[in-house]
Design a protein around this motif. Structure first.
Motif, PDB file in Angstrom:
ATOM      1  N   LYS A  15      42.410  33.085  51.260  1.00 27.25           N
ATOM      2  CA  LYS A  15      42.709  34.505  51.081  1.00 27.25           C
ATOM      3  C   LYS A  15      42.401  34.911  49.646  1.00 27.25           C
ATOM      4  O   LYS A  15      42.034  34.088  48.812  1.00 27.25           O
ATOM      5  CB  LYS A  15      44.165  34.791  51.444  1.00 27.25           C
ATOM      6  N   PHE A  16      42.575  36.183  49.332  1.00 25.53           N
ATOM      7  CA  PHE A  16      42.197  36.747  48.049  1.00 25.53           C
ATOM      8  C   PHE A  16      42.810  35.989  46.862  1.00 25.53           C
ATOM      9  O   PHE A  16      42.194  35.869  45.808  1.00 25.53           O
ATOM     10  CB  PHE A  16      42.580  38.231  47.994  1.00 25.53           C
ATOM     11  N   ASP A  17      44.012  35.448  47.028  1.00 28.51           N
ATOM     12  CA  ASP A  17      44.650  34.713  45.924  1.00 28.51           C
ATOM     13  C   ASP A  17      44.007  33.356  45.667  1.00 28.51           C
ATOM     14  O   ASP A  17      44.314  32.697  44.671  1.00 28.51           O
ATOM     15  CB  ASP A  17      46.146  34.540  46.183  1.00 28.51           C
ATOM     16  N   LEU A  18      43.121  32.930  46.566  1.00 27.80           N
ATOM     17  CA  LEU A  18      42.433  31.629  46.513  1.00 27.80           C
ATOM     18  C   LEU A  18      43.385  30.447  46.538  1.00 27.80           C
ATOM     19  O   LEU A  18      43.024  29.337  46.203  1.00 27.80           O
ATOM     20  CB  LEU A  18      41.481  31.562  45.316  1.00 27.80           C
ATOM     21  N   LYS A  19      44.608  30.704  46.982  1.00 31.35           N
ATOM     22  CA  LYS A  19      45.607  29.649  47.151  1.00 31.35           C
ATOM     23  C   LYS A  19      46.005  29.457  48.612  1.00 31.35           C
ATOM     24  O   LYS A  19      46.384  28.362  49.003  1.00 31.35           O
ATOM     25  CB  LYS A  19      46.882  29.981  46.356  1.00 31.35           C
ATOM     26  N   THR A  20      45.921  30.527  49.385  1.00 28.50           N
ATOM     27  CA  THR A  20      46.385  30.515  50.766  1.00 28.50           C
ATOM     28  C   THR A  20      45.183  30.362  51.694  1.00 28.50           C
ATOM     29  O   THR A  20      44.276  31.190  51.688  1.00 28.50           O
ATOM     30  CB  THR A  20      47.121  31.826  51.096  1.00 28.50           C
TER      31      THR A  20
END
Length: 103
Positions: A94-99
């Motif tokens: 996802k956009f946060d590059l963590k999820t």
């Protein structure tokens, strides 16, 4: 699984670089110093406690120049084993590059 263990071992240069990792890093233009910095600045975003031969995890961190980097690493509390490193994108995360996105 604790990021501090990875950070301490990394600071003590207790790092084993797999051949696969070094090859992929070269293809992706990722330096060892960037991986070390990624662990130093990192947080564990996924844990793989059942991995063999050692439990491993996905670390979210930053390169020396501030780019987001993902590092897959294992640990036996003696050494950190760098399995691979890559620049994440929004195709899989996802956009946060963590999820991680659902499949």
């Amino acid at each position: 699984m604790n990021i501090k263990v990875f950070q301490d071992l990394c600071a003590d240069s207790k790092i084993i670089w797999t051949q696969h990792c070094l090859q992929r890093m070269q293809e992706r233009n990722i330096r060892r110093a960037d991986v070390k910095n990624g662990i130093k600045t990192g947080e564990i975003i996924e844990a793989y406690p059942d991995d063999f031969p050692n439990p491993s995890c996905l670390i979210f961190g930053y390169t020396i120049m501030g780019s987001i980097l993902h590092i897959v690493a294992g640990c036996d509390n003696i050494n950190v084993y760098i399995i691979t490193a890559y620049y994440p994108d929004t195709n899989k995360f996802k956009f946060d590059l963590k999820t991680r996105r659902k499949r």
